[in-house]
Design a protein around this motif. Sequence first.
Motif, PDB file in Angstrom:
ATOM      1  N   ALA A 255      -1.137  17.841  16.446  1.00 55.66           N
ATOM      2  CA  ALA A 255      -1.946  18.948  16.957  1.00 55.66           C
ATOM      3  C   ALA A 255      -2.599  18.509  18.255  1.00 55.66           C
ATOM      4  O   ALA A 255      -2.739  17.314  18.533  1.00 55.66           O
ATOM      5  CB  ALA A 255      -3.022  19.354  15.938  1.00 55.66           C
ATOM      6  N   VAL A 256      -2.990  19.489  19.062  1.00 55.11           N
ATOM      7  CA  VAL A 256      -3.706  19.231  20.306  1.00 55.11           C
ATOM      8  C   VAL A 256      -5.073  19.906  20.211  1.00 55.11           C
ATOM      9  O   VAL A 256      -5.162  21.079  19.853  1.00 55.11           O
ATOM     10  CB  VAL A 256      -2.937  19.773  21.531  1.00 55.11           C
ATOM     11  CG1 VAL A 256      -3.791  19.679  22.791  1.00 55.11           C
ATOM     12  CG2 VAL A 256      -1.648  18.990  21.727  1.00 55.11           C
ATOM     13  N   LEU A 257      -6.127  19.153  20.499  1.00 49.82           N
ATOM     14  CA  LEU A 257      -7.483  19.679  20.485  1.00 49.82           C
ATOM     15  C   LEU A 257      -7.979  19.876  21.905  1.00 49.82           C
ATOM     16  O   LEU A 257      -7.772  19.015  22.768  1.00 49.82           O
ATOM     17  CB  LEU A 257      -8.434  18.731  19.738  1.00 49.82           C
ATOM     18  CG  LEU A 257      -8.070  18.360  18.300  1.00 49.82           C
ATOM     19  CD1 LEU A 257      -9.110  17.430  17.710  1.00 49.82           C
ATOM     20  CD2 LEU A 257      -7.906  19.600  17.446  1.00 49.82           C
TER      21      LEU A 257
ATOM     22  N   ASN B  41       6.649   8.240  22.949  1.00 56.21           N
ATOM     23  CA  ASN B  41       7.654   8.970  23.720  1.00 56.21           C
ATOM     24  C   ASN B  41       8.126  10.228  22.992  1.00 56.21           C
ATOM     25  O   ASN B  41       8.608  11.166  23.619  1.00 56.21           O
ATOM     26  CB  ASN B  41       8.849   8.074  24.023  1.00 56.21           C
ATOM     27  CG  ASN B  41       8.527   7.019  25.064  1.00 56.21           C
ATOM     28  OD1 ASN B  41       7.367   6.750  25.343  1.00 56.21           O
ATOM     29  ND2 ASN B  41       9.551   6.402  25.629  1.00 56.21           N
ATOM     30  N   ALA B  42       7.997  10.235  21.665  1.00 58.66           N
ATOM     31  CA  ALA B  42       8.319  11.437  20.894  1.00 58.66           C
ATOM     32  C   ALA B  42       7.115  12.368  20.814  1.00 58.66           C
ATOM     33  O   ALA B  42       7.261  13.591  20.814  1.00 58.66           O
ATOM     34  CB  ALA B  42       8.785  11.059  19.488  1.00 58.66           C
ATOM     35  N   ALA B  43       5.910  11.797  20.748  1.00 57.42           N
ATOM     36  CA  ALA B  43       4.700  12.607  20.568  1.00 57.42           C
ATOM     37  C   ALA B  43       4.269  13.302  21.856  1.00 57.42           C
ATOM     38  O   ALA B  43       3.786  14.440  21.820  1.00 57.42           O
ATOM     39  CB  ALA B  43       3.558  11.728  20.057  1.00 57.42           C
ATOM     40  N   ARG B  44       4.438  12.642  22.978  1.00 59.32           N
ATOM     41  CA  ARG B  44       3.890  13.190  24.221  1.00 59.32           C
ATOM     42  C   ARG B  44       4.535  14.512  24.633  1.00 59.32           C
ATOM     43  O   ARG B  44       3.818  15.449  25.016  1.00 59.32           O
ATOM     44  CB  ARG B  44       4.013  12.153  25.345  1.00 59.32           C
ATOM     45  CG  ARG B  44       3.235  12.533  26.586  1.00 59.32           C
ATOM     46  CD  ARG B  44       3.114  11.384  27.560  1.00 59.32           C
ATOM     47  NE  ARG B  44       2.234  11.739  28.658  1.00 59.32           N
ATOM     48  CZ  ARG B  44       1.894  10.896  29.625  1.00 59.32           C
ATOM     49  NH1 ARG B  44       2.339   9.653  29.612  1.00 59.32           N
ATOM     50  NH2 ARG B  44       1.095  11.281  30.599  1.00 59.32           N
ATOM     51  N   PRO B  45       5.870  14.665  24.576  1.00 58.21           N
ATOM     52  CA  PRO B  45       6.436  15.976  24.924  1.00 58.21           C
ATOM     53  C   PRO B  45       5.954  17.093  24.005  1.00 58.21           C
ATOM     54  O   PRO B  45       5.768  18.231  24.443  1.00 58.21           O
ATOM     55  CB  PRO B  45       7.951  15.752  24.778  1.00 58.21           C
ATOM     56  CG  PRO B  45       8.144  14.288  24.918  1.00 58.21           C
ATOM     57  CD  PRO B  45       6.923  13.671  24.320  1.00 58.21           C
ATOM     58  N   VAL B  46       5.752  16.775  22.733  1.00 59.22           N
ATOM     59  CA  VAL B  46       5.230  17.773  21.791  1.00 59.22           C
ATOM     60  C   VAL B  46       3.821  18.176  22.193  1.00 59.22           C
ATOM     61  O   VAL B  46       3.476  19.363  22.240  1.00 59.22           O
ATOM     62  CB  VAL B  46       5.249  17.216  20.355  1.00 59.22           C
ATOM     63  CG1 VAL B  46       4.537  18.168  19.392  1.00 59.22           C
ATOM     64  CG2 VAL B  46       6.680  16.986  19.896  1.00 59.22           C
ATOM     65  N   ALA B  47       2.994  17.181  22.518  1.00 62.98           N
ATOM     66  CA  ALA B  47       1.620  17.471  22.936  1.00 62.98           C
ATOM     67  C   ALA B  47       1.600  18.301  24.216  1.00 62.98           C
ATOM     68  O   ALA B  47       0.804  19.237  24.348  1.00 62.98           O
ATOM     69  CB  ALA B  47       0.848  16.165  23.135  1.00 62.98           C
ATOM     70  N   ASP B  48       2.473  17.960  25.161  1.00 61.23           N
ATOM     71  CA  ASP B  48       2.520  18.710  26.423  1.00 61.23           C
ATOM     72  C   ASP B  48       2.907  20.169  26.175  1.00 61.23           C
ATOM     73  O   ASP B  48       2.325  21.078  26.773  1.00 61.23           O
ATOM     74  CB  ASP B  48       3.516  18.058  27.393  1.00 61.23           C
ATOM     75  CG  ASP B  48       3.017  16.722  27.937  1.00 61.23           C
ATOM     76  OD1 ASP B  48       1.797  16.469  27.842  1.00 61.23           O
ATOM     77  OD2 ASP B  48       3.841  15.946  28.445  1.00 61.23           O
ATOM     78  N   GLN B  49       3.892  20.391  25.291  1.00 62.51           N
ATOM     79  CA  GLN B  49       4.296  21.768  24.992  1.00 62.51           C
ATOM     80  C   GLN B  49       3.178  22.540  24.306  1.00 62.51           C
ATOM     81  O   GLN B  49       2.934  23.708  24.623  1.00 62.51           O
ATOM     82  CB  GLN B  49       5.538  21.778  24.099  1.00 62.51           C
ATOM     83  CG  GLN B  49       6.834  21.464  24.809  1.00 62.51           C
ATOM     84  CD  GLN B  49       8.037  21.824  23.955  1.00 62.51           C
ATOM     85  OE1 GLN B  49       8.207  22.959  23.560  1.00 62.51           O
ATOM     86  NE2 GLN B  49       8.864  20.827  23.667  1.00 62.51           N
ATOM     87  N   LEU B  50       2.500  21.896  23.361  1.00 63.71           N
ATOM     88  CA  LEU B  50       1.404  22.568  22.666  1.00 63.71           C
ATOM     89  C   LEU B  50       0.285  22.922  23.635  1.00 63.71           C
ATOM     90  O   LEU B  50      -0.316  23.993  23.551  1.00 63.71           O
ATOM     91  CB  LEU B  50       0.860  21.675  21.539  1.00 63.71           C
ATOM     92  CG  LEU B  50       1.752  21.541  20.301  1.00 63.71           C
ATOM     93  CD1 LEU B  50       1.182  20.490  19.366  1.00 63.71           C
ATOM     94  CD2 LEU B  50       1.882  22.870  19.584  1.00 63.71           C
ATOM     95  N   ALA B  51      -0.004  22.025  24.591  1.00 65.53           N
ATOM     96  CA  ALA B  51      -1.091  22.262  25.537  1.00 65.53           C
ATOM     97  C   ALA B  51      -0.757  23.385  26.515  1.00 65.53           C
ATOM     98  O   ALA B  51      -1.637  24.154  26.912  1.00 65.53           O
ATOM     99  CB  ALA B  51      -1.412  20.974  26.297  1.00 65.53           C
TER     100      ALA B  51
END
Length: 219
Positions: A12-14, A124-134
Motif C-alpha cells: 500500500a502507499v500512504l 525492484n519489484a515493490a517500487r513499480p507497484v508503489a509508483d503505480q499506486l501513487a
Amino acid sequence: EDHHPESPHGLAVLKVDEKVPAVAEFGSSSDLQPGQMVLAIGSALGDFRNTVTSGVISALHRTLGGSSEMDDMLQTDAAINHGNSGGPLVNLSGQVIGVNTAIAGTDPGSGDVAQGIGFAISINAARPVADQLATTGRVVHPFLGIAYGLVTPALAAQLDLPAKQGVVISQVVPGAPAAQAGIQQKDVITAVDGQPIVDETTLGRALSRRTPGERVQLT
C-alpha cells in the motif's frame, strides 16, 4: 494462473500531508548476492518498535506458496517476527532493498518448525507497484492467461517432451492473449523474447517488466 490480483504482495502507499523529518533511500535489489549482510527494521510482535535485527541474504528469487504474485522474494535469516511486515530490509549503506513480508512456519510434512527463514519483497519489484499506486491509485499487470509448471527431467520423460527446460502449459484461459495466439495445453515455452526460461521465476519476471498491450515473442 499468471495474472495478478489488484494489489500484489499486499503493498500500500500512504499519503503524508505534513513535512516528514527524513526519508529512506531506495537501493537496488538487482545486484544483491547470497551471503550479503542486511538489517531488518520493524515493530517486532507489535510492541517493540524500531527493532533492528541482522543477518544475510540467504537466497534470491524465492517463490512463496506457489503464487506467481510472490515469485521474486528475497530470503533472509535476519530475524523477522509478526510486526516486522512492511518494515524495510536494508543493506549496510542504509538503503532499502526489500520490504519485509513473511516468515516460514511449520513444515506440514515433517512438522519441523522453521528458524531463520524470512522473506522480503525485493525493492525492484515493490517500487513499480508503489509508483503505480501513487500516480493512478491502482496496479495493472500484463498477463498471458496461462497456468504452467516448470519442466523438470522427470516431467519431460513422463510427458515425452522434446524440451528439457522451460515451462509446460497446464491450462489456457479462454479468450486470453495466450489463447488468441494459439497457445495450447501441453505446449512448452522455452524462451521469452529470446531469454531462456531457466527456472520457475523467469517467465513471471520477464512479464513484470512489460506493460499491458505490449507484444512478446514466445519460443
